[in-house]
Design a protein around this motif. Sequence first.
Motif, PDB file in Angstrom:
ATOM      1  N   GLY A  33      -6.997 -44.618  -2.922  1.00  0.00           N
ATOM      2  CA  GLY A  33      -5.810 -43.932  -2.607  1.00  0.00           C
ATOM      3  C   GLY A  33      -5.296 -42.523  -3.404  1.00  0.00           C
ATOM      4  N   ARG A  34      -5.727 -42.502  -4.498  1.00  0.00           N
ATOM      5  CA  ARG A  34      -5.440 -41.538  -5.445  1.00  0.00           C
ATOM      6  C   ARG A  34      -6.237 -40.137  -4.726  1.00  0.00           C
ATOM      7  N   ASP A  35      -7.402 -40.041  -4.323  1.00  0.00           N
ATOM      8  CA  ASP A  35      -7.896 -38.925  -3.558  1.00  0.00           C
ATOM      9  C   ASP A  35      -7.501 -38.645  -2.045  1.00  0.00           C
ATOM     10  N   LEU A  36      -7.060 -39.854  -1.598  1.00  0.00           N
ATOM     11  CA  LEU A  36      -6.385 -39.679  -0.060  1.00  0.00           C
ATOM     12  C   LEU A  36      -5.107 -38.888  -0.279  1.00  0.00           C
ATOM     13  N   PHE A  37      -4.274 -39.211  -1.472  1.00  0.00           N
ATOM     14  CA  PHE A  37      -3.069 -38.737  -1.592  1.00  0.00           C
ATOM     15  C   PHE A  37      -2.985 -37.189  -2.025  1.00  0.00           C
ATOM     16  N   TYR A  38      -4.304 -36.733  -2.419  1.00  0.00           N
ATOM     17  CA  TYR A  38      -3.949 -35.163  -2.937  1.00  0.00           C
ATOM     18  C   TYR A  38      -4.905 -34.540  -1.765  1.00  0.00           C
ATOM     19  N   ASP A  39      -5.412 -35.190  -0.931  1.00  0.00           N
ATOM     20  CA  ASP A  39      -6.513 -34.528  -0.034  1.00  0.00           C
ATOM     21  C   ASP A  39      -5.563 -34.046   1.237  1.00  0.00           C
ATOM     22  N   PRO A  40      -5.737 -32.639   1.599  1.00  0.00           N
ATOM     23  CA  PRO A  40      -5.106 -32.419   2.857  1.00  0.00           C
ATOM     24  C   PRO A  40      -5.950 -32.802   4.259  1.00  0.00           C
ATOM     25  N   VAL A  41      -6.777 -33.554   4.084  1.00  0.00           N
ATOM     26  CA  VAL A  41      -7.685 -33.984   5.290  1.00  0.00           C
ATOM     27  C   VAL A  41      -6.609 -35.123   5.941  1.00  0.00           C
ATOM     28  N   LEU A  42      -5.611 -35.603   5.552  1.00  0.00           N
ATOM     29  CA  LEU A  42      -4.907 -36.315   6.432  1.00  0.00           C
ATOM     30  C   LEU A  42      -3.614 -35.603   7.077  1.00  0.00           C
ATOM     31  N   SER A  43      -3.899 -34.301   7.082  1.00  0.00           N
ATOM     32  CA  SER A  43      -2.809 -33.477   7.976  1.00  0.00           C
ATOM     33  C   SER A  43      -3.403 -32.817   9.293  1.00  0.00           C
ATOM     34  N   GLY A  44      -2.767 -32.623  10.161  1.00  0.00           N
ATOM     35  CA  GLY A  44      -3.344 -32.104  11.423  1.00  0.00           C
ATOM     36  C   GLY A  44      -4.223 -30.610  11.229  1.00  0.00           C
ATOM     37  N   ASN A  45      -3.508 -30.032  10.470  1.00  0.00           N
ATOM     38  CA  ASN A  45      -4.357 -28.413  10.010  1.00  0.00           C
ATOM     39  C   ASN A  45      -5.088 -28.471   8.873  1.00  0.00           C
ATOM     40  N   ARG A  46      -5.372 -29.626   8.119  1.00  0.00           N
ATOM     41  CA  ARG A  46      -6.093 -29.758   7.033  1.00  0.00           C
ATOM     42  C   ARG A  46      -5.457 -29.145   5.890  1.00  0.00           C
ATOM     43  N   ASN A  47      -4.053 -28.836   5.885  1.00  0.00           N
ATOM     44  CA  ASN A  47      -3.525 -27.593   4.991  1.00  0.00           C
ATOM     45  C   ASN A  47      -2.549 -28.227   4.094  1.00  0.00           C
ATOM     46  N   ILE A  48      -2.039 -29.613   4.057  1.00  0.00           N
ATOM     47  CA  ILE A  48      -1.085 -30.025   3.286  1.00  0.00           C
ATOM     48  C   ILE A  48      -1.512 -31.706   2.954  1.00  0.00           C
ATOM     49  N   SER A  49      -0.938 -32.036   1.966  1.00  0.00           N
ATOM     50  CA  SER A  49      -1.254 -33.485   1.456  1.00  0.00           C
ATOM     51  C   SER A  49       0.017 -33.903   1.141  1.00  0.00           C
ATOM     52  N   CYS A  50      -0.221 -35.379   0.900  1.00  0.00           N
ATOM     53  CA  CYS A  50       1.089 -35.954   0.486  1.00  0.00           C
ATOM     54  C   CYS A  50       1.616 -35.631  -0.819  1.00  0.00           C
ATOM     55  N   ALA A  51       0.709 -35.111  -1.837  1.00  0.00           N
ATOM     56  CA  ALA A  51       1.133 -34.663  -2.875  1.00  0.00           C
ATOM     57  C   ALA A  51       1.797 -33.258  -2.811  1.00  0.00           C
ATOM     58  N   THR A  52       1.651 -32.419  -1.875  1.00  0.00           N
ATOM     59  CA  THR A  52       2.460 -31.232  -1.662  1.00  0.00           C
ATOM     60  C   THR A  52       4.000 -31.495  -1.689  1.00  0.00           C
ATOM     61  N   CYS A  53       4.580 -32.596  -1.285  1.00  0.00           N
ATOM     62  CA  CYS A  53       5.994 -32.861  -1.198  1.00  0.00           C
ATOM     63  C   CYS A  53       6.273 -33.710  -2.248  1.00  0.00           C
ATOM     64  N   HIS A  54       5.171 -34.518  -2.976  1.00  0.00           N
ATOM     65  CA  HIS A  54       5.441 -35.413  -3.848  1.00  0.00           C
ATOM     66  C   HIS A  54       4.604 -35.503  -5.051  1.00  0.00           C
ATOM     67  N   HIS A  55       4.749 -34.183  -5.683  1.00  0.00           N
ATOM     68  CA  HIS A  55       3.689 -34.016  -6.736  1.00  0.00           C
ATOM     69  C   HIS A  55       4.393 -34.522  -8.180  1.00  0.00           C
ATOM     70  N   PRO A  56       3.219 -35.263  -8.976  1.00  0.00           N
ATOM     71  CA  PRO A  56       3.992 -35.561 -10.165  1.00  0.00           C
ATOM     72  C   PRO A  56       4.238 -34.641 -11.177  1.00  0.00           C
ATOM     73  N   ALA A  57       3.862 -33.182 -11.001  1.00  0.00           N
ATOM     74  CA  ALA A  57       4.390 -32.231 -11.583  1.00  0.00           C
ATOM     75  C   ALA A  57       5.912 -31.978 -11.370  1.00  0.00           C
ATOM     76  N   LEU A  58       6.460 -32.160 -10.313  1.00  0.00           N
ATOM     77  CA  LEU A  58       7.727 -32.171 -10.001  1.00  0.00           C
ATOM     78  C   LEU A  58       8.600 -33.530  -9.603  1.00  0.00           C
ATOM     79  N   GLY A  59       8.239 -34.339 -10.518  1.00  0.00           N
ATOM     80  CA  GLY A  59       9.016 -35.940 -10.455  1.00  0.00           C
ATOM     81  C   GLY A  59       8.607 -36.412  -9.430  1.00  0.00           C
ATOM     82  N   THR A  60       7.534 -36.247  -8.918  1.00  0.00           N
ATOM     83  CA  THR A  60       7.001 -37.062  -7.615  1.00  0.00           C
ATOM     84  C   THR A  60       7.783 -36.482  -6.376  1.00  0.00           C
ATOM     85  N   SER A  61       8.482 -35.406  -6.402  1.00  0.00           N
ATOM     86  CA  SER A  61       9.044 -34.825  -5.373  1.00  0.00           C
ATOM     87  C   SER A  61       8.535 -33.575  -5.322  1.00  0.00           C
ATOM     88  N   ASP A  62       9.554 -32.506  -4.903  1.00  0.00           N
ATOM     89  CA  ASP A  62       8.932 -31.183  -4.952  1.00  0.00           C
ATOM     90  C   ASP A  62      10.137 -30.310  -5.402  1.00  0.00           C
TER      91      ASP A  62
END
Length: 439
Positions: A33-62
Amino acid sequence: MSLQASLSLAYDIPKPVTHSDFPTLNINSVLLGRDLFYDPVLSGNRNISCATCHHPALGTSDGMSLSIGEGGRHLGPAREVINGQEPHTRIPRNAPALYNLGAFEYVTMFHDGRVELDAQARFGIRMPEGRRLERPVPNVLAAQAILPILSPDEMAGQEGENPVADAVAAERIHGLNGAWQMLAARVETIRAYRTRFDWVIGADEPIHITHIGRALADYIAFEFRATQSPFDAYIGGDHTALSAAARRGMDLFYGEADCAACHSGPLQTDHGFHAIGVPPLGPGKANGTAPHADTGRFAVSGIEKDAYCFRTPTLRNVALTAPYSHNGAYRSLRAMIAQHLDPIGALTGYDPAQAQLHDLPALPDDFAPQRDQEEMIRIAAASEITPRVLTQNQMDDLIAFLESLTDPNSERLQLGLPTHVPSGLPVDAPGTRRSTANR
């Protein structure tokens, strides 16, 4: 003074959070799940991941009131629009933090609770219209995790950009040719993912979107657990864990300030839905009488009293998760507390500088909803908060208590950030962590 004596008798003292409040997890699923969370492969254009808007460096938000999803690059305040890929709109609601969402007590997801446990629903979880579950999942977090990947503005992309986006635009979500299966099949073709799914679901089981949702949920539940704060130490018996200011703030929180009327329980949330008169901003959800309206829970339940109600957020790690409210209207704890003390005054006197927004001049005016007098009256009329008065010193103490809800372990991840992911796509790298003083 004992802990019992120091707290108001108006509310029960929260019990310490224990391991029994969370599920036991398969570490292979967590790491997957960690790798899937940070992997853009789950986006249609392969350019954005779950972590893009929920990054731990930004309090799991953005760190933003309203996010840029598709059409951007970089993280948080540094995110910018890619030339020629300007977003159609901002994401209409604030990206919520992920802390403790794996706890058993969570039975609803999203600001409006549109994913929730429901014995009458398919597999016991009610989903939004057209997004019913194809198979069972273990909890609402796993169900929630497979929805942002279907949003054109969040992760799927716009019609004409990729097959997933085209399927979503055609409302072709389910089945072999549906958007969910397209994404699952995409992951299936990556040998490293297939091998790791073998360890979790077995070598003969094709990857299904619910397997992906469960892995994502397992990672979130494991990595973003925040239950070792100074407050936890205090209620566990260490009376030196809180400063004098935080103890005074705790007494206010559970007493005169009445915060625990909604922010109750071990994680400081009643998991209910309340209207508190937050100023409208951004595109809204177009689910009311005005195109920019966001009527919150009402759009899900259809019950009149739910108009403009949104889910009570947990206050764990709240000092890390600004901006606040369902649309990120307030960038500091002090401003959010002031809004609770005088919701109508805060609504009519809102300062747009409180919002943290990327400059997107091509989009409609984010503050036009506040010039809609009828909508403002509806929001004010729905507010259920009784105004209160606190001195500046009391607000300082209350903020000190809220800061005591921060788990210092959240600053350093147990598993760390992946430097690469099985798809080979680039991983978003965090910038400089923003200040968490938040006063």
